[in-house]
Design an enzyme around this catalytic site. Structure first.
Site, PDB file in Angstrom:
ATOM      1  N   ASP A   6      74.548  76.294  52.223  1.00 17.71           N
ATOM      2  CA  ASP A   6      73.311  75.568  52.003  1.00 17.71           C
ATOM      3  C   ASP A   6      72.880  74.867  53.276  1.00 17.71           C
ATOM      4  O   ASP A   6      71.739  74.515  53.426  1.00 17.71           O
ATOM      5  CB  ASP A   6      73.478  74.501  50.919  1.00 17.71           C
ATOM      6  CG  ASP A   6      73.369  75.094  49.544  1.00 17.71           C
ATOM      7  OD1 ASP A   6      73.708  74.388  48.607  1.00 17.71           O
ATOM      8  OD2 ASP A   6      72.938  76.228  49.409  1.00 17.71           O
ATOM      9  N   THR A 293      63.346  76.231  50.566  1.00 22.86           N
ATOM     10  CA  THR A 293      64.237  77.170  49.889  1.00 22.86           C
ATOM     11  C   THR A 293      65.677  76.779  50.149  1.00 22.86           C
ATOM     12  O   THR A 293      65.986  76.059  51.104  1.00 22.86           O
ATOM     13  CB  THR A 293      64.063  78.608  50.414  1.00 22.86           C
ATOM     14  OG1 THR A 293      64.499  78.661  51.786  1.00 22.86           O
ATOM     15  CG2 THR A 293      62.632  79.072  50.297  1.00 22.86           C
ATOM     16  N   ASP A 294      66.561  77.300  49.307  1.00 21.49           N
ATOM     17  CA  ASP A 294      67.964  77.330  49.688  1.00 21.49           C
ATOM     18  C   ASP A 294      68.114  78.429  50.736  1.00 21.49           C
ATOM     19  O   ASP A 294      67.208  79.236  50.960  1.00 21.49           O
ATOM     20  CB  ASP A 294      68.835  77.598  48.452  1.00 21.49           C
ATOM     21  CG  ASP A 294      70.243  77.036  48.612  1.00 21.49           C
ATOM     22  OD1 ASP A 294      70.723  76.943  49.764  1.00 21.49           O
ATOM     23  OD2 ASP A 294      70.861  76.713  47.596  1.00 21.49           O
ATOM     24  N   TRP A 295      69.267  78.494  51.368  1.00 21.10           N
ATOM     25  CA  TRP A 295      69.435  79.383  52.513  1.00 21.10           C
ATOM     26  C   TRP A 295      69.409  80.856  52.087  1.00 21.10           C
ATOM     27  O   TRP A 295      70.202  81.269  51.239  1.00 21.10           O
ATOM     28  CB  TRP A 295      70.721  79.027  53.261  1.00 21.10           C
ATOM     29  CG  TRP A 295      70.409  78.191  54.457  1.00 21.10           C
ATOM     30  CD1 TRP A 295      70.664  78.493  55.752  1.00 21.10           C
ATOM     31  CD2 TRP A 295      69.735  76.927  54.475  1.00 21.10           C
ATOM     32  NE1 TRP A 295      70.185  77.500  56.565  1.00 21.10           N
ATOM     33  CE2 TRP A 295      69.602  76.529  55.820  1.00 21.10           C
ATOM     34  CE3 TRP A 295      69.195  76.105  53.482  1.00 21.10           C
ATOM     35  CZ2 TRP A 295      68.983  75.346  56.213  1.00 21.10           C
ATOM     36  CZ3 TRP A 295      68.569  74.913  53.856  1.00 21.10           C
ATOM     37  CH2 TRP A 295      68.465  74.559  55.201  1.00 21.10           C
TER      38      TRP A 295
END
Length: 887
Positions: A6, A293-295
């Site tokens: 993350d 966003t998340d990764w």
């Protein structure tokens, strides 16, 4: 399925940067945009009936909340001075493992985990994890930890801290990352988030509340080219009253960023979900910061932009090998061809800059001074570009720990939860002969940081695994602390019961066991992030170790380090098992914090932030079953239990747990008495009309000329680095495409701004929701005669009978920890209930409703959800003591 992390793992002198990436039509071509829209629509068809979510457009502008207006004025001026490519550049990362080039007056931004500190850094503190903090039931400690984490992030030059975690909320006991959050209750999570955010952001660091929303297990949470992520199917009322509750509290506290989850909700991926981002976060909850966003969770260009996404991290497409992106140059192209309106791009860029200004990062904020990829000083500046990357100084080894070990140790100590203490075996005397068993008692012999992201379970379990971890500067392990405290200690560093020779009746065996979990990035001993292999049992045959020790010794103390609840039934009732302590995940301070309790220097005062059941099946199948296999179709995770998670379900079904939510013993006794209740504000069925939105900056802009999208002449590009520029030919073609083609916008799409949701009006929602409805006081006395201690005062609300809404029997609504009370000493604690606390979410009115104005609510007060000895009535404004609780 597996995620990399993350946090940002960029090289250079940063961690993740604001050469951030940009949007495009929906990827490299308009055809791919259409494919994404079609795929999202197809996914909806798999969702069970009753979980439809209406479209919601356009993305609401930010800047209308008074507290943010000054920051927005500055941000709007800055963004107004940028070219198109510079605007799209600050809405995304420049690629995984990449640094960034300084090109405009807005600096590089470093985004970094962990929710327990600063990830992949030296000279930092490995704080106790969120579940440990939740177990303290102490607002002051939650805040102090936030302050310390904020100071360390600032000292390392982290602009955006990727925490706190409140999703997962702990719906599934075997969920892999429950330990990052504060416990299996929306109010406990909300208070933990609020206090943490306040502490962090007061240091000038942007906090990021995550993961929004429905990310309740690790396996199958991520989309990939061959498999859809699972869809969390949540009804509207459950979404508001349980899963969104802590996020609303975090937004109310002014959080600067929200991270979307990997998974889908009701069939649509969170990162391109217009209801979640546009309707719920930005409109109803009045969120003024930016949504990221998340990764590697970004999967569309235009679709995610118009759905309300503001930042794509780390900028790449899901398979980050070739420097491709759905934003950056693609977002530039989407602006030129008219697919993404300029007001949406301007709003996104302004939201990011406004959060930066809001935290005062435009004045004297430290430059990033560490490298998440290496502990060396001299490293490649752009690791993803190897072997062509230039090298430079990326680590300056700046110490930021200060005296934060003190607060870390205090949290670890005050979280320790005493479940059982038969025969008052605790506290121990230093002169007793102690025999200690279990590898969990000693630090990992291979090195405390030998497993990347703690992706092994060797030695003392101080953290879960994955992106929520912090490298240990040191680990004060239990056995070192025990041997320093006691005169006669024998340690058996094994998880199989050894030959121990003669045992006397006075000998005491201390048995260490644990249970681990983490991010699906790694599989540890067959557990794929979630506890899918181990279940709710101790690892390394820990239950058998306790049983074997109990067959030999008359006095057993069990110490548990765990990410969440365990089933203890194999040994909990054995006569030899006299005491059980849950030390949760203590971080670097696992030793002295434990011995302070074991040897009576402090009385235990932790309380369970979840329930411990007698068997896994005491909970419904919808939360005990993990999605562990699927082929091509989107896995469906339907929240059929609704509002009834953890103790709410157990109470509804009259299932007695082994140890209830909130349970925790002390070495002393407390009496709660002299309770009173008063009405503070008169309630109405619905809140007063929301205040209108304040003025917002003028984000409107015509499509810029192609010159604003072109790279400077002669600029030398770094391989695999993601840029926001187009070639002259691509820019010209984008403008031409805009005259002849049209993006296939979804049903319901509009560019006309809405006045605002009925339930909105301020950060977190209608400000009236936080009006205090009732205030309660209770006197707490330490009635013991030997030990000082702290009491946890918990208030649970019971809605009146006969209302038109099904509600849990009791729901936690407030809590307070007393100061340390000496024997005989008293103190008074105040608890409050807000309008929101006494409301339900009305799905028809789309607003919070008090279902029985001045009706017969009961407020139960005690020290655990099953230990409630006081009840106060909102209709008569009278309190009774010495009563039998409702469960």
């Amino acid at each position: 399925m597996a995620s990399f992390y993350d946090g940002v793992k960029l090289s250079t002198v940063t961690c993740v940067l604001s050469g951030l990436v940009a949007l495009g039509s929906a990827g490299p071509t308009a055809a791919s945009a259409n494919a994404q829209v079609a795929a999202a629509a197809a996914a909806q068809a798999w969702v069970p009936d009753g979980y439809y979510v209406p479209p919601y457009y356009p993305a609401p502008y930010g800047g209308w909340v008074e507290d943010w207006q000054e920051s927005y004025t500055k941000a709007k001026a800055l963004v107004g001075s940028m070219t198109l490519a510079e605007k799209t550049n600050i809405t995304a990362g420049t690629g995984i493992y990449m640094g960034s080039a300084f090109r405009v007056s807005f600096p590089q931004l470093c985004l970094n985990d962990s929710p327990a500190g600063v990830r992949h850094a030296d000279n930092v503190t490995a704080f106790p994890d969120g579940i440990t903090v939740g177990a303290t039931f102490d607002k002051a400690l939650m805040y102090k930890r936030g302050v310390a984490i904020g100071k360390e992030n600032r000292g390392k030059g982290v602009n955006v801290w990727l925490g706190p975690t409140v999703g997962p909320i702990g719906r599934k006991p075997k969920g892999g990352r429950n330990w990052e959050g504060f416990g299996a209750d929306p109010v406990l999570q909300a208070v933990g988030a609020r206090e943490t955010i306040k502490g962090v952001q007061e240091q000038g660091v942007i906090a990021t509340i995550k993961h929004f929303i429905g990310n309740e297990q690790e396996m199958y949470r991520m989309y990939n080219p061959f498999q859809y992520a699972y869809s969390s199917n949540i009804d509207d009322r459950t979404l508001h009253e349980v899963y969104a509750w802590p996020f609303a509290e975090g937004i109310r506290a002014g959080v600067g960023a929200v991270m979307m989850a990997y998974n889908a909700v009701n069939g649509t991926a969170c990162s391109q979900h217009p209801y979640l981002m546009n309707a719920l976060l930005k409109d109803e909850m009045g969120f003024q910061g930016f949504i990221m966003t998340d990764w590697l969770a970004h999967m569309s260009g235009v679709a995610s932009a118009i759905a309300g996404l503001d930042m794509d991290m780390p900028g790449d497409v899901q398979i980050p090998f070739f420097g491709g992106s759905y934003w950056m140059y693609e977002l530039t192209r989407s602006a030129l061809n008219g697919s993404v309106p300029m007001d949406r791009i301007n709003d996104a860029a302004t939201r990011i800059a406004a959060a930066w200004y809001k935290m005062g990062q435009d004045k004297g904020f430290p430059a990033t001074n560490f490298d998440t990829n290496s502990r060396a000083a001299f490293n490649p500046l752009y690791p993803a570009a190897l072997p062509l990357s230039p090298f430079g100084i990326t680590n300056e080894f700046v110490p930021v720990q200060d005296d934060h070990d003190v607060i870390a140790r205090q949290i670890s100590q005050e979280a320790i939860t005493l479940l059982k203490n038969d025969g008052v075996i605790l506290p121990l005397s230093p002169s007793q002969h102690l025999k200690v068993f279990g590898t969990d008692a000693q630090k990992n012999p291979d090195g405390i940081n030998s497993c990347t992201d703690r992706n092994c379970n060797k030695g003392t379990l101080g953290q879960g695994w994955g992106s929520g971890t912090v490298d240990y500067p040191y680990l004060d392990d239990p056995i070192s602390a025990i041997t320093a405290e006691a005169d006669n200690v024998t340690f058996y560093n094994t998880d199989k019961f050894p030959s121990v020779g003669e045992v006397s009746d006075s000998d005491v065996a201390i048995v260490f066991i644990n249970s681990d979990a983490g991010e699906n990035t790694y599989t540890v001993e067959g557990n794929h992030g979630d506890r899918d292999k181990s279940g709710l049992y101790a690892w390394h045959d820990g239950d058998k170790l306790v049983q074997d020790a109990a067959s030999k010794f008359s006095n057993i103390i069990v110490v548990i380090h765990t990410v969440g609840p365990l089933i203890l039934e194999k040994w909990i009732d054995l006569p030899s098992v006299k005491a059980v302590l849950v030390a949760h995940l203590p971080g670097q301070e696992a030793g002295k914090s434990l011995t302070n309790v074991l040897f009576g220097h402090a009385s235990p005062c932790g309380h369970l932030p979840y329930s411990i059941t007698k068997e896994e099946d005491d909970f419904p199948e919808s939360v005990t079953t993990l999605i562990d296999s699927e082929f091509l179709n989107q896995p469906q995770d339907t929240y059929t239990e609704g509002l009834y998670i953890d103790y709410r379900w157990l109470n509804k079904n009259k299932t007695k747990p082994r140890y209830a939510f909130g349970h925790g013993l002390s070495y002393t006794n407390f009496t709660f008495k002299a309770a009173s209740i008063k009405q503070v504000a008169k309630m109405s069925a619905y809140p007063p009309a929301r205040p209108g939105k304040g003025s917002t900056p003028d984000f409107a802009q015509s499509i810029p000329s192609a010159s604003e999208a072109i790279a400077p002449s002669g600029f030398d590009k770094i391989p695999r680095y993601i840029y926001s520029w187009l070639s002259q030919g691509d820019a010209n073609r984008a403008i031409s495409d805009g005259k002849t083609g049209k993006y296939p916008y979804p049903d319901g799409y509009t560019t006309t701004q809405k006045p605002g949701a009925r339930a909105g009006g301020g950060e977190g929602g209608n400000p009236a929701l936080w009006d205090v409805a009732y205030s309660l006081t209770v006197t707490v006395q330490n009635t013991g005669d030997e030990y000082a201690g702290k009491a946890s005062v918990q208030a649970y609300l019971q809605f009146p009978g006969g209302i038109d809404y099904d509600t849990p029997i009791i729901q936690l609504r407030d809590f307070e920890k007393t100061k340390e009370l000496k024997p005989g000493e008293t103190t008074t604690v105040t608890l409050i209930l807000t309008r929101k606390d006494v409301s339900v979410w009305d799905v028809v009115a789309q607003d919070w409703k008090v279902p029985a104005v001045d009706g017969g609510y009961k407020v139960w007060i005690g020290d655990a959800s099953d230990s409630l000895s006081i009840v106060c009535h909102t209709d008569t404004l009278e309190c009774e003591t010495g009563v039998v609780g409702p469960v």
